[in-house]
Scaffold this motif. Sequence first.
Motif, PDB file in Angstrom:
ATOM      1  N   TYR A  73       0.912  -1.229   0.062  1.00  0.00           N
ATOM      2  CA  TYR A  73      -0.049  -0.023   0.141  1.00  0.00           C
ATOM      3  C   TYR A  73       0.915   1.313  -0.123  1.00  0.00           C
ATOM      4  O   TYR A  73       0.560   2.207  -0.807  1.00  0.00           O
ATOM      5  N   TYR A  98      -4.983  -1.191  -4.046  1.00  0.00           N
ATOM      6  CA  TYR A  98      -5.857  -0.311  -3.470  1.00  0.00           C
ATOM      7  C   TYR A  98      -4.864   1.070  -3.056  1.00  0.00           C
ATOM      8  O   TYR A  98      -5.430   1.815  -2.542  1.00  0.00           O
ATOM      9  N   GLN A 106      -4.417   2.980 -11.179  1.00  0.00           N
ATOM     10  CA  GLN A 106      -5.722   3.634 -10.604  1.00  0.00           C
ATOM     11  C   GLN A 106      -5.761   5.198 -11.078  1.00  0.00           C
ATOM     12  O   GLN A 106      -6.760   5.820 -11.330  1.00  0.00           O
ATOM     13  N   THR A 111     -11.173   9.637  -6.296  1.00  0.00           N
ATOM     14  CA  THR A 111     -10.849   8.420  -5.403  1.00  0.00           C
ATOM     15  C   THR A 111     -11.641   7.958  -4.531  1.00  0.00           C
ATOM     16  O   THR A 111     -11.709   6.625  -4.415  1.00  0.00           O
ATOM     17  N   TYR A 154     -13.309   4.249  -4.197  1.00  0.00           N
ATOM     18  CA  TYR A 154     -12.920   3.482  -2.980  1.00  0.00           C
ATOM     19  C   TYR A 154     -14.353   2.930  -2.445  1.00  0.00           C
ATOM     20  O   TYR A 154     -14.634   1.604  -1.731  1.00  0.00           O
ATOM     21  N   TYR A 176     -15.575  -0.022  -4.333  1.00  0.00           N
ATOM     22  CA  TYR A 176     -14.822  -1.306  -3.897  1.00  0.00           C
ATOM     23  C   TYR A 176     -15.163  -1.862  -2.657  1.00  0.00           C
ATOM     24  O   TYR A 176     -14.559  -3.031  -2.476  1.00  0.00           O
ATOM     25  N   ALA A 200     -13.624  -5.475  -2.079  1.00  0.00           N
ATOM     26  CA  ALA A 200     -12.296  -5.775  -1.460  1.00  0.00           C
ATOM     27  C   ALA A 200     -12.264  -6.787  -0.325  1.00  0.00           C
ATOM     28  O   ALA A 200     -11.566  -7.544  -0.078  1.00  0.00           O
TER      29      ALA A 200
END
Length: 408
Positions: free
Chosen positions: A317, A360, A367, A378, A382, A385, A389
Amino acid sequence: MNQLLIVLASFALIPFLIRKRVKLSNTIFIVTLIISILTGIGIEGLGRTIFGIFTSINSLDTILTVALVGMLGSLMKQYGLLDQIVHTMLQIISNKKIIMMLIPSMIGVLVVPGGAVLSAPFINSLGEEMNITPPKRAAINLIFRHISMFLLPFSTALLFIKASIPEVNIYKVIGFTLPFIAGVIILGYWLYLKDAGNGKEVRSSGIGKNLLKLLVITLPIYVSVLINVVTGLPFFVSMLGSIIAVYFLSNKKGFFDALAKSFNLHTMLMVLSILILKDVILQLGGMLSLIKDLLGTVGSGIGIMLVFTLVSLFFGYITGYPTSALAITLPLLSMLDMNTNALHIYSYFLFAVSFVGYFYSPLHLCQVLTIGEMKVGTLELYKEYRLYAILQLLLIYGTTLLLLMLFA
């Protein structure tokens, strides 16, 4: 403990350096340099490590293959082969939902930084026609774009696994990823495409003729794999077959100039810096012993998987690069006492969870470019997702445990 703290503190510098517009390859090397100095390896030790990279056949194969794959992607784009592939698929398949999955998957075969931007315009246009919301379009493009990195033996992460643990057969690792890939395809379709319309109907035509054409124009993608499987030649040698295939499929105008310009030094330096980091990590006996003791304490199965997950998610990440996490976890895996099948299954697991951290990450270039093309925030992506996820991680754990039960 000191070595672990030094590594964590050094990696924490990565987002700061990226915001200062330091290239990721340089950023990783700066972090490696800091770790080397603070842990006592020193400049001389780092120099020996770098020299060792250039004398390792596996490391050189990885570096050269990644460079050639990047050149292949650039050449296929420049000579219009990508557009031809998409156009030909549209002639064969009338179901646009299938096309929405296939286009990013096919283009994803070309391992180039930010490669999702190549398929984003097609997905954006088709998604608008099918009344799919922009955040869902972005998710579709990103999910299916990354499927190929689990299936192609010349993907950077698989090459890195081979360079880190030479006894691993990457074709066997690919085999163990298949249940996960099947699950990802089902999840992607169910969450983002199942309820979409098909837009304006398109009638397929000349299917046999177009299938043959598709087989020909995709030759640069699969010929190197065939050469490697049949001859056992290193991947960087096999990749030359793909470059030659592009030459014969192109109009040949300015080919050798285009070939020279397609070389991406930054990509090669990125892989080199990660390999150096991996070998530096291998020299941190105190940190590796500490984490190995922790792995021994938690036992096997779920306990080991949880420790590896936390490490992989963190490093993937904060770097936005999948192999940075593998540089930490693969040395640990090589130290554990397990049979051959278990080694391959855990190699798949580490690949998958490091991918999740990278996927992610706000630094993930695919992305960044995709949300720019789709005009999506963004946070919007998210939110899209959220369920995916959770199910994605459950899928990784479920397939790994099932594989361990059946084969380990």
